[in-house]
Design an enzyme around this catalytic site. Structure first.
Site, PDB file in Angstrom:
ATOM      1  N   CYS A   1     -20.407  11.301  11.340  1.00  0.00           N
ATOM      2  CA  CYS A   1     -19.694  11.975  12.485  1.00  0.00           C
ATOM      3  C   CYS A   1     -19.722  13.779  11.888  1.00  0.00           C
ATOM      4  CB  CYS A   1     -18.105  11.505  12.679  1.00  0.00           C
ATOM      5  SG  CYS A   1     -17.442  12.396  14.169  1.00  0.00           S
TER       6      CYS A   1
ATOM      7  N   HIS B   1     -18.411   6.035  13.798  1.00  0.00           N
ATOM      8  CA  HIS B   1     -17.886   5.818  12.585  1.00  0.00           C
ATOM      9  C   HIS B   1     -18.294   4.406  12.262  1.00  0.00           C
ATOM     10  CE1 HIS B   1     -15.130   9.430  11.838  1.00  0.00           C
ATOM     11  NE2 HIS B   1     -15.510   9.331  13.329  1.00  0.00           N
TER      12      HIS B   1
ATOM     13  N   GLU C   1     -17.663   2.929   9.641  1.00  0.00           N
ATOM     14  CA  GLU C   1     -16.511   2.262   8.443  1.00  0.00           C
ATOM     15  C   GLU C   1     -15.569   1.744   9.333  1.00  0.00           C
ATOM     16  OE1 GLU C   1     -17.068   5.450   9.515  1.00  0.00           O
ATOM     17  OE2 GLU C   1     -15.475   6.691   8.917  1.00  0.00           O
TER      18      GLU C   1
ATOM     19  N   SER D   1       8.339  -4.214 -11.704  1.00  0.00           N
ATOM     20  CA  SER D   1       9.263  -4.222 -10.742  1.00  0.00           C
ATOM     21  C   SER D   1       9.226  -5.692  -9.915  1.00  0.00           C
ATOM     22  CB  SER D   1       8.546  -3.271  -9.498  1.00  0.00           C
ATOM     23  OG  SER D   1       7.601  -3.670  -9.044  1.00  0.00           O
TER      24      SER D   1
ATOM     25  N   SER E   1       2.426  -3.461 -10.555  1.00  0.00           N
ATOM     26  CA  SER E   1       2.978  -3.333 -11.978  1.00  0.00           C
ATOM     27  C   SER E   1       2.717  -4.574 -12.690  1.00  0.00           C
ATOM     28  CB  SER E   1       4.431  -3.155 -12.214  1.00  0.00           C
ATOM     29  OG  SER E   1       5.131  -3.917 -11.565  1.00  0.00           O
ATOM     30  N   SER E   2       2.685  -5.889 -11.974  1.00  0.00           N
ATOM     31  CA  SER E   2       2.593  -6.864 -12.928  1.00  0.00           C
ATOM     32  C   SER E   2       1.112  -7.241 -13.235  1.00  0.00           C
ATOM     33  CB  SER E   2       2.891  -8.381 -12.138  1.00  0.00           C
ATOM     34  OG  SER E   2       4.049  -8.468 -11.631  1.00  0.00           O
TER      35      SER E   2
END
Ligand code: XMP
Length: 526
Positions: free
Chosen positions: A88, A182, A184, A236, A241-242
């Site tokens: 584009c 586009h 994508e 959390s 985070s885990s």
């Protein structure tokens, strides 16, 4: 950004001109098994030198090539001799910079195209290899006001549409390609395969980007960064985070300590689940702090949503800071920061954006703690984090968990938050999620939760009058939480959930369903 692990990869540089969908280009490239990074056009030259990519993609943009100050791609990219795909605006800017002509058309005016369009393939080209044949018509998604009206020397038209005679242009010798549409977005059904053709066939990248490889390279990075230092990680209970903690633990073992702050605003059994996972399953040192009294005491009388958020964010940091001190300090703070938070988006609106809500995460860095950051997920999108979680042995149920906000149930209880209200809401929420799981709908929904309204209504149960809270149910589909649609449950499902909640949860006598999309609503109620 740590790139040591990736400069060895054959990669693609995506130059961002501010399109809303630039991140989707990166998604498609990575789905093709190829590492890529996005750099704003103003920093593209430095990113190019650092990344040493095998190919370049120029994104779309809300800007117009015809405007005097519109952004340009660094000349060094064209001088590099590498393949380039312009999408584009990327096609237009490449044309303009290489000697073609781009003309503005106004929205709704002649030549602009917005939405679904069909193009016809007029010549073979490497992008279409094994995919599109000459003479075929294919659906694509267009969104452009400007268009190329004369292409640069060396280019030829390889596909055309009614609104864009230069729908796809190619200079096969220099390996430059430009699509007016586009590729994508999902509305271009073959778009992912066109991008895969560019990275594999045109750039010659085989595709060595996998989660097994990422895991191994990140473990080496973490060891190199941390040495024999100590790392502290705020958990959390969420996926990011885990996964970060488990990966870091795999790299440095017990040099990592995790801290989980129970602020009393968690979902049903959340704390036990985290304890079980980390202590029993992964054997990771875990400090669980029951801070619910101080959080709930601090929230007493607070009704303003921003005041709630600010208090919880600040108190979180206080508790975390105390724990860090209690273990004798740490040299590093681990965070589950993801790539979308790292990408420096190009803004064409100018000025700071309005704060809708002060988001906070466990990761909100307490500046005074002065620890270096360990952020092993900085290069990953959410679904890649989930894939890495699976790679690390987390089960589907855990990695597929819906997002849960840092301030927890406090922002799902409009008005004052009390322990009693939290208990009521937890029960209703658990029933709702249980029914969603039983109906096999959990994975089709981005996020579902119950909200406890500060409104009481009259009901009748048995022969008695009731006067209890209203509970609202929310369920949305979304790709990234930025926009969302409501999930269209059928009436039988909703009525089953409502009946169960009213029968099983004392304190609630009425259930309503929230039909608001985002925008104009937000996902959370506060
Ligand atoms: P909103 O309500 O802004 O939410 O439409 C978008 C997404 O963000 C989550 N959310 C948060 N996540 N800390 C978080 O970690 C926060 O303070 C926070 N506030 C909202 C929300 O659950 C949704 O997924």
């Amino acid at each position: 950004m740590s790139t040591s692990a990736h400069t060895a990869h054959q990669s693609i540089l995506i130059v961002d001109f501010g399109s809303q969908v630039t991140q989707l280009i990166a998604r498609r490239v990575r789905e093709a098994g190829v590492y890529c990074e996005i750099a704003p056009y103003s920093q593209a030259e430095a990113a190019f030198a650092r990344l040493r990519p095998r190919g370049i993609i120029l994104s779309g943009s809300p800007a117009s090539v015809c405007d005097a100050d519109s952004p340009r791609a660094p000349q060094a990219l064209f001088d590099s001799g590498l393949p380039i795909l312009g999408i584009c605006y990327g096609q237009q800017v490449m044309s303009a910079q290489l000697g073609g002509v781009v003309e503005a058309t106004h929205i709704g005016g002649e030549g602009g195209e917005f939405g679904r369009a069909f193009l016809t393939v007029t010549r073979d080209c490497a992008l279409f290899d094994g995919l599109w044949q000459v003479g075929e018509r294919h659906q694509v998604w267009m969104s452009h006001g400007d268009k190329v009206t004369r292409f640069a020397p060396g280019f030829a038209i390889v596909a055309t549409s009614d609104g864009a005679p230069f729908a796809v242009i190619a200079d096969e010798e220099r390996r430059y390609y430009g699509t007016q549409f586009h590729p994508e977005v999902v509305h271009t059904p073959d778009g992912a395969r066109l991008i895969a053709n560019f990275v594999h066939k045109v750039c010659g990248i085989t595709g060595d980007w996998s989660m097994a490889g990422y895991r191994a390279s990140k473990i080496a990075d973490i060891r190199a960064q941390v040495g024999d230092g100590r790392v502290i990680c705020g958990l959390s209970g969420g996926v990011d985070s885990s996964v970060a903690a488990i990966l870091i633990h795999e790299a440095i073992g017990d040099q990592l300590t995790c801290v989980f702050v129970d602020h009393g605003l968690l979902r049903m059994h959340e704390r036990e689940q985290v304890e079980q996972l980390f202590r029993d399953h992964y054997n990771i040192p875990l400090i669980v702090v029951d801070a619910s009294d101080r959080f709930l005491a601090g929230l007493a009388g607070v009704t303003d949503p921003e005041a709630k958020r600010k208090f919880i964010g600040g108190e979180f940091i206080n508790v975390f800071d105390e724990q860090a001190r209690a273990i004798g300090g740490a040299d590093f703070l681990a965070q589950g920061t993801l790539y979308p938070d790292v990408i420096e988006s190009v803004s064409f609106t100018g000025g700071p954006s309005v704060t809708i809500k002060s988001h906070h995460n466990v990761g909100g860095l307490p500046a005074r703690m002065r620890m270096a950051l360990v952020e092993p997920l900085r290069e990953l999108f959410k679904d890649e984090v989930r894939a890495l979680g699976r790679e690390l042995g987390l089960n589907d149920q855990f990695v597929g968990r819906h997002p849960f906000p840092g301030p927890g149930l406090a922002i799902r209880i409009p008005g004052e938050v009390t322990r009693e209200k939290c208990d009521i809401l937890r029960k209703a929420d658990a029933i709702y999620l249980d029914e969603i799981r039983q109906a096999g709908l959990y994975d089709a929904i981005w996020q579902a939760f119950a909200v406890l309204l500060p409104v009481k209504t009259v009901g009748v149960m048995g022969d008695a009058r009731t006067y209890d809270h209203v509970c609202a149910l929310r369920a949305v589909t979304s790709v990234d939480g930025m926009t969302a649609d409501i999930y269209p449950f059928d009436a039988a499902f909703l009525s089953r959930v409502a009946t169960r909640i009213i029968n099983e949860v004392p304190g609630i006598n009425r259930v309503v369903y929230d039909y608001t999309s985002k925008p104009p609503g937000t996902i959370e109620w506060e």
